[in-house]
Design a protein around this motif. Structure first.
Motif, short mmCIF file in Angstrom:
data_model
loop_
_atom_site.label_atom_id
_atom_site.label_comp_id
_atom_site.label_asym_id
_atom_site.label_seq_id
_atom_site.Cartn_x
_atom_site.Cartn_y
_atom_site.Cartn_z
N ALA A 48 0.68 -1.06 0.02
CA ALA A 48 -0.01 -0.13 0.03
C ALA A 48 0.90 1.18 -0.01
O ALA A 48 0.71 2.16 -0.63
CB ALA A 48 -0.98 -0.23 0.99
N THR A 49 1.94 1.20 0.70
CA THR A 49 2.77 2.31 0.77
C THR A 49 3.51 2.54 -0.43
O THR A 49 3.75 3.88 -1.01
CB THR A 49 3.98 2.19 1.89
OG1 THR A 49 3.20 1.91 3.02
CG2 THR A 49 4.80 3.25 1.95
N ILE B 296 2.42 1.61 -3.45
CA ILE B 296 1.50 2.16 -4.62
C ILE B 296 1.24 3.91 -4.06
O ILE B 296 1.17 4.23 -4.89
CB ILE B 296 0.16 1.34 -4.33
CG1 ILE B 296 0.14 0.00 -4.75
CG2 ILE B 296 -0.92 2.05 -5.19
CD1 ILE B 296 -0.70 -1.07 -4.55
N GLY B 297 1.28 4.12 -3.08
CA GLY B 297 0.85 5.53 -2.67
C GLY B 297 2.23 6.43 -3.21
O GLY B 297 1.99 7.36 -3.67
N VAL B 298 3.49 5.91 -2.88
CA VAL B 298 4.61 6.69 -3.32
C VAL B 298 4.54 6.66 -5.07
O VAL B 298 5.03 7.65 -5.39
CB VAL B 298 6.03 5.91 -2.73
CG1 VAL B 298 7.17 6.37 -3.52
CG2 VAL B 298 5.87 6.06 -1.34
N ALA C 232 1.95 6.49 -7.09
CA ALA C 232 0.88 7.35 -7.18
C ALA C 232 1.49 8.99 -7.34
O ALA C 232 1.28 9.69 -8.05
CB ALA C 232 -0.47 7.42 -6.50
N VAL C 233 2.02 9.11 -6.14
CA VAL C 233 2.49 10.68 -5.94
C VAL C 233 3.56 10.91 -6.76
O VAL C 233 3.52 11.91 -7.51
CB VAL C 233 2.90 10.78 -4.47
CG1 VAL C 233 3.73 12.11 -4.20
CG2 VAL C 233 1.82 10.62 -3.37
#
Length: 108
Positions: free
Chosen positions: A5-6, A8-10, A12-13
């Motif tokens: 999840a982390t 994917i978040g990184v 995306a940013v």
């Protein structure tokens, strides 16, 4: 699960920032190109107004701008000073620029 999840978040940013920086760079390049076109169109109009080149100043500026895909949106001749505004279509947006050309202040 928490690691993915982390990640994917990184990602995306990072993708969002990359798209933003590319768009800002493209806008800056288009703005610089429009400014260059406006400068050349104003110089062409001023040369025509001074009699250095035959023709009508605003028509000459429109011709110069049109040769590089821009359009002349405003043209004003005040004596030997030409002020022009051009618009350059860049995808769905347009870059606009204004330039002024003529003899230096205080010249005879």
């Amino acid at each position: 699960m928490a690691g993915s999840a982390t990640t994917i978040g990184v990602l995306a940013v990072t993708a969002t920032l990359t798209v933003g920086f590319v768009a800002a760079g493209a806008a800056a390049a288009s703005s610089a190109r429009a400014a260059g076109v406006a400068d050349v169109a104003a110089l062409a109009a001023a040369d025509t107004a001074s009699g250095l080149v035959a023709g009508e100043p605003c028509a000459r500026a429109a011709d110069v701008a049109g040769r590089v895909g821009a359009s002349l949106t405003a043209c004003r001749i005040d004596g030997l000073i030409a002020t022009v505004e051009v618009s350059l279509d860049v995808g769905p947006l347009a870059a606009r620029a204004r330039a002024r050309a003529g003899p230096p202040p205080g010249s005879p």
